[in-house]
Design a protein around this motif. Structure first.
Motif, PDB file in Angstrom:
ATOM      1  N   MET A  30      -8.903   3.250  -6.318  1.00 30.70           N
ATOM      2  CA  MET A  30      -8.198   2.367  -5.468  1.00 30.70           C
ATOM      3  C   MET A  30      -8.215   0.936  -6.162  1.00 30.70           C
ATOM      4  O   MET A  30      -9.336   0.499  -6.363  1.00 30.70           O
ATOM      5  CB  MET A  30      -8.521   2.396  -4.113  1.00 30.70           C
ATOM      6  CG  MET A  30      -8.621   1.098  -3.071  1.00 30.70           C
ATOM      7  SD  MET A  30      -6.770   1.228  -2.534  1.00 30.70           S
ATOM      8  CE  MET A  30      -6.732  -0.586  -1.836  1.00 30.70           C
TER       9      MET A  30
ATOM     10  N   CYS B 130       1.347   4.156  -2.820  1.00 24.25           N
ATOM     11  CA  CYS B 130       0.587   5.183  -3.347  1.00 24.25           C
ATOM     12  C   CYS B 130       0.061   5.809  -1.967  1.00 24.25           C
ATOM     13  O   CYS B 130      -0.171   6.913  -1.910  1.00 24.25           O
ATOM     14  CB  CYS B 130      -0.631   4.593  -3.737  1.00 24.25           C
ATOM     15  SG  CYS B 130      -0.552   3.786  -5.214  1.00 24.25           S
ATOM     16  N   HIS B 131      -0.025   5.202  -0.702  1.00 25.89           N
ATOM     17  CA  HIS B 131      -0.649   5.804   0.366  1.00 25.89           C
ATOM     18  C   HIS B 131       0.439   6.416   1.140  1.00 25.89           C
ATOM     19  O   HIS B 131       0.302   7.330   2.002  1.00 25.89           O
ATOM     20  CB  HIS B 131      -1.363   4.731   1.148  1.00 25.89           C
ATOM     21  CG  HIS B 131      -2.784   4.608   0.530  1.00 25.89           C
ATOM     22  ND1 HIS B 131      -3.781   5.409   0.645  1.00 25.89           N
ATOM     23  CD2 HIS B 131      -2.971   3.246  -0.274  1.00 25.89           C
ATOM     24  CE1 HIS B 131      -4.802   4.985   0.011  1.00 25.89           C
ATOM     25  NE2 HIS B 131      -4.532   3.715  -0.625  1.00 25.89           N
TER      26      HIS B 131
ATOM     27  N   CYS C   6       0.880  -1.216  -0.082  1.00 21.21           N
ATOM     28  CA  CYS C   6       0.047  -0.227   0.010  1.00 21.21           C
ATOM     29  C   CYS C   6       0.987   1.293  -0.025  1.00 21.21           C
ATOM     30  O   CYS C   6       0.375   2.182  -0.422  1.00 21.21           O
ATOM     31  CB  CYS C   6      -0.892   0.096   1.206  1.00 21.21           C
ATOM     32  SG  CYS C   6      -1.486  -1.593   1.726  1.00 21.21           S
TER      33      CYS C   6
HETATM   34  C1  HEC Z   1      -2.023   2.212  -7.021  1.00 24.25           C
HETATM   35  C2  HEC Z   1      -2.364   3.021  -5.972  1.00 24.25           C
HETATM   36  C3  HEC Z   1      -2.646   2.311  -4.523  1.00 24.25           C
HETATM   37  C4  HEC Z   1      -2.321   1.393  -3.993  1.00 24.25           C
HETATM   38  C5  HEC Z   1      -1.255   0.523  -4.201  1.00 24.25           C
HETATM   39  C6  HEC Z   1      -3.472   1.317  -2.816  1.00 24.25           C
HETATM   40  N1  HEC Z   1      -4.326   2.347  -2.906  1.00 24.25           N
HETATM   41 FE1  HEC Z   1      -5.795   2.551  -1.633  1.00 24.25          FE
HETATM   42  N2  HEC Z   1      -6.311   4.145  -2.574  1.00 24.25           N
HETATM   43  C7  HEC Z   1      -5.770   4.559  -3.781  1.00 24.25           C
HETATM   44  C8  HEC Z   1      -6.606   5.818  -4.366  1.00 24.25           C
HETATM   45  C9  HEC Z   1      -6.298   6.402  -5.509  1.00 24.25           C
HETATM   46  C10 HEC Z   1      -7.649   5.835  -3.448  1.00 24.25           C
HETATM   47  C11 HEC Z   1      -8.791   6.909  -3.759  1.00 24.25           C
HETATM   48  C12 HEC Z   1     -10.099   6.349  -4.525  1.00 24.25           C
HETATM   49  C13 HEC Z   1     -11.034   7.115  -4.765  1.00 24.25           C
HETATM   50  O1  HEC Z   1     -11.507   7.834  -3.879  1.00 24.25           O
HETATM   51  O2  HEC Z   1     -11.585   7.236  -5.681  1.00 24.25           O
HETATM   52  C14 HEC Z   1      -7.700   4.923  -2.444  1.00 24.25           C
HETATM   53  C15 HEC Z   1      -8.266   4.616  -1.202  1.00 24.25           C
HETATM   54  C16 HEC Z   1      -8.116   3.814  -0.203  1.00 24.25           C
HETATM   55  C17 HEC Z   1      -8.907   3.703   0.977  1.00 24.25           C
HETATM   56  C18 HEC Z   1     -10.132   4.428   1.253  1.00 24.25           C
HETATM   57  C19 HEC Z   1     -11.306   4.064   0.340  1.00 24.25           C
HETATM   58  C20 HEC Z   1     -12.806   4.741   0.728  1.00 24.25           C
HETATM   59  O3  HEC Z   1     -13.808   3.951   1.003  1.00 24.25           O
HETATM   60  O4  HEC Z   1     -12.556   6.164   0.674  1.00 24.25           O
HETATM   61  C21 HEC Z   1      -8.352   2.700   1.768  1.00 24.25           C
HETATM   62  C22 HEC Z   1      -9.143   2.477   3.129  1.00 24.25           C
HETATM   63  C23 HEC Z   1      -7.088   2.348   1.163  1.00 24.25           C
HETATM   64  N3  HEC Z   1      -7.249   2.948   0.141  1.00 24.25           N
HETATM   65  C24 HEC Z   1      -6.542   1.241   1.660  1.00 24.25           C
HETATM   66  C25 HEC Z   1      -5.405   0.955   0.827  1.00 24.25           C
HETATM   67  C26 HEC Z   1      -4.805  -0.283   1.178  1.00 24.25           C
HETATM   68  C27 HEC Z   1      -4.962  -1.088   2.879  1.00 24.25           C
HETATM   69  C28 HEC Z   1      -3.653  -0.670   0.268  1.00 24.25           C
HETATM   70  C29 HEC Z   1      -2.797  -1.932   0.395  1.00 24.25           C
HETATM   71  C30 HEC Z   1      -3.265  -3.157   0.569  1.00 24.25           C
HETATM   72  C31 HEC Z   1      -3.821   0.267  -0.762  1.00 24.25           C
HETATM   73  N4  HEC Z   1      -4.952   1.198  -0.235  1.00 24.25           N
HETATM   74  C32 HEC Z   1      -3.359   0.286  -1.870  1.00 24.25           C
HETATM   75  C33 HEC Z   1      -4.716   4.165  -4.356  1.00 24.25           C
HETATM   76  C34 HEC Z   1      -4.019   2.912  -3.833  1.00 24.25           C
END
Ligand code: HEC
Length: 121
Positions: free
Chosen positions: A92, A45-46, A42
């Motif tokens: 995401m 990106c995060h 994660c």
């Molecule tokens: C390729 C980039 C990327 C990766 C890798 C990634 N995320 Fe995300 N994540 C995003 C993006 C972009 C958003 C916002 C999406 C939107 O709001 O449209 C997001 C949103 C979220 C949210 C909020 C969802 C919501 O309901 O608002 C959570 C929790 C989250 N990610 C957890 C994780 C976790 C845990 C991992 C690893 C397992 C992970 N992300 C890996 C890009 C990524």
């Protein structure tokens, strides 16, 4: 009559047992294991700070961010199945793009997010 009653008791016991079986199979998340999931999948990106490394990624530490605003079942679903909010510039990906993650990994990583980035109220 007696037979009927014992049948009822048997049915009751079976029902109770199947209700117990229906309890969530996955144990509550382990934040320590979740840290490994986060760092492996994660963080790209995060980011290490949880504030988001790239444009379009939400700030986990914000009082208006997803950790503050959304319940566990919603977040577990969005981590597992992916999520795109209205007018989102970036989605995401399912399981953060790592198809090897298990249901338990997702529980663990959410526990880590809550323990590490959730804004204090
Ligand atoms: C390729 C980039 C990327 C990766 C890798 C990634 N995320 Fe995300 N994540 C995003 C993006 C972009 C958003 C916002 C999406 C939107 O709001 O449209 C997001 C949103 C979220 C949210 C909020 C969802 C919501 O309901 O608002 C959570 C929790 C989250 N990610 C957890 C994780 C976790 C845990 C991992 C690893 C397992 C992970 N992300 C890996 C890009 C990524």
């Amino acid at each position: 009559m007696t037979k009927n009653l014992s049948q009822k008791i048997t049915i009751g016991a079976t029902l109770a047992a199947s209700l117990l079986m229906a309890a969530p199979a996955v144990a509550a998340g382990d934040a320590k294991k979740g840290a490994e999931v986060y760092e492996g999948t994660c963080i790209a990106c995060h980011g290490g700070s949880g504030k988001g490394e790239i444009e379009g990624v939400p700030d986990f530490t914000s009082t208006k961010g997803p950790l503050a605003m959304k319940a566990d079942d919603v977040l577990l679903d969005h981590i597992t199945n992916g999520y795109e909010s209205p007018n989102s510039m970036l989605a995401m990906p399912e399981l953060g793009g790592n198809e090897d993650l298990t249901e338990q990994d997702v529980e663990d990583v959410l526990a880590y997010l809550r323990a590490t980035f959730e804004p204090k109220k």
